[in-house]
Design an enzyme around this catalytic site. Sequence first.
Site, PDB file in Angstrom:
ATOM      1  N   VAL A 121       0.807  -1.252   0.050  1.00  0.00           N
ATOM      2  CA  VAL A 121       0.082   0.034   0.012  1.00  0.00           C
ATOM      3  C   VAL A 121       0.820   1.061  -0.034  1.00  0.00           C
ATOM      4  CG1 VAL A 121      -1.687   1.307   1.210  1.00  0.00           C
ATOM      5  CG2 VAL A 121      -2.011  -1.219   1.072  1.00  0.00           C
ATOM      6  N   GLU A 148      -1.069   6.725  -4.404  1.00  0.00           N
ATOM      7  CA  GLU A 148      -2.597   7.037  -4.530  1.00  0.00           C
ATOM      8  C   GLU A 148      -2.837   8.441  -4.803  1.00  0.00           C
ATOM      9  OE1 GLU A 148      -1.108   7.091  -0.239  1.00  0.00           O
ATOM     10  OE2 GLU A 148      -1.041   5.859  -1.842  1.00  0.00           O
ATOM     11  N   ASP A 192      -9.606  25.707 -38.989  1.00  0.00           N
ATOM     12  CA  ASP A 192     -10.626  26.576 -39.943  1.00  0.00           C
ATOM     13  C   ASP A 192     -10.884  27.784 -39.219  1.00  0.00           C
ATOM     14  OD1 ASP A 192     -12.282  27.147 -42.025  1.00  0.00           O
ATOM     15  OD2 ASP A 192     -13.734  26.668 -40.558  1.00  0.00           O
TER      16      ASP A 192
END
Length: 484
Positions: free
Chosen positions: A344, A349, A391
Amino acid sequence: PMGSVFHVRFGSKRGQVYVPGDISEEGSNGERSKEAGEGLETTSKRDWHGGMHEEGKGMRVFEEVPWHAIVLQEDVCQELESSPDGLSTAEAESRLDTHGYNRLKPQKGRTLFQKVWEQLNNILIYVLVVAGIVSGVLQEWAEMGLIFFVVIVNCTIGVVQEGKAEKAANSLQAMLSSTATVLRDGTKVNIDAEYVVPGDVIFLKSGDRVPADCRLLEVTNVEVQESVITGESSAVKKHVQPSPLDAALGDRKCMAYSATTVVSGKAVAIVCSTGEDAEIGRISTIVGALEREKPNIVVQLDIIGKWVSVIVIVLAVASFFIFKFGPADASLKDSFNNSVAIAVSVIPEGLPAVIAIALSMGVTAMAAKNAIIRQLSCVETLGSLTVICSDKTGTLTKNEMTVVEVRTCEEKAELEGVGFHGSGSIHMCSGESFSEEQMEQFERVIRIGVLCNDSSISIMQDEHGNELGWQHSGSSTEGALLFA
């Protein structure tokens, strides 16, 4: 006979077909022939829809002639099984059942669940979710809450941006005309544009939006703004003479296309294509079929996520065996808890949140420079661009003009305000205040510009009656006079 023009039907396709002559298998790669007296050039490889085989003569190829290239207006009417007198009400209802309503099919949208799943279907998100669950099992509530908060924020931003992208495709529907003037039973009537069918004779005037693709039968000083179809900002002057067979869309001067705007003159036309069969319908189909490619930053994050996943799994397994069978000789539970804690701690995270914040800051910085970015992930791509090909009309400009100065024989005044907006002011160039006589002269000049005008302006409203801004129909120059 060879070199003749026939009127035939191939399934749902209608139009003149030209039989260029006998074409053998050996000569069918580019053999050309011309229709005598008309100069229509065709090839055996162009848009052929069928043919017949005659023994000893090879394949005789039928080629469909598009509406703009049919020489005689009578032939156009014959192909559409109509006439300059229009259709009867019964015939129009029958054709409506055959061809369907003159409207674009709404693009098939994705459900909220599909949008959410698309945001969650990412290897890095998988790792974060697993990390959050493990943190909850270990009763590390603060860390679990932070991880799931990051996942929810990241998912929410992605879903909102996807919703904005879908609106771009659906906005084509708003370009279609809402009403049309047609000839039914020999009488002019105004109907909803969605009831227009092929073969209808329609009347166009300055300020009208063309309800369907049509061939012009009569024109009087007609100019049509076709930027929505061709991208060209200048209005195109129309006539009734047929165009060459291979004429580009913007060069078909005898045609008027759905969603374009008549800026001057008046015309009578016969409808050739409606709904999805019109040019605007083809554009809508292409827009709806576009596959979204992943931006570079998303691709890189996927790569990072895969490597992080591999590293996390390897570290977790290695640490478990080290704690269990190494010098520490830890219990099975302690070995598992320690390996999970190490795994972890390796998971980044906070990475999605940091990336989202950095991209948001980039969007804000670009907005300060008047550059609006629809998708957050595009900010990263802009950093590697060297040339942008765009354009002009509708992207860098708005095809809007502004009156900046009004002159009389004696004085001149400046007008403030930009574009088609209902706000601004007027003041004397000399800096003096207006006298009553001077104000009356300037008002008279502007009034002449308003009265000698074929354009129109109106305030757009949403379904709840809230004002959305001004809407203009007609020439940009005449529109500027109205807003003055």
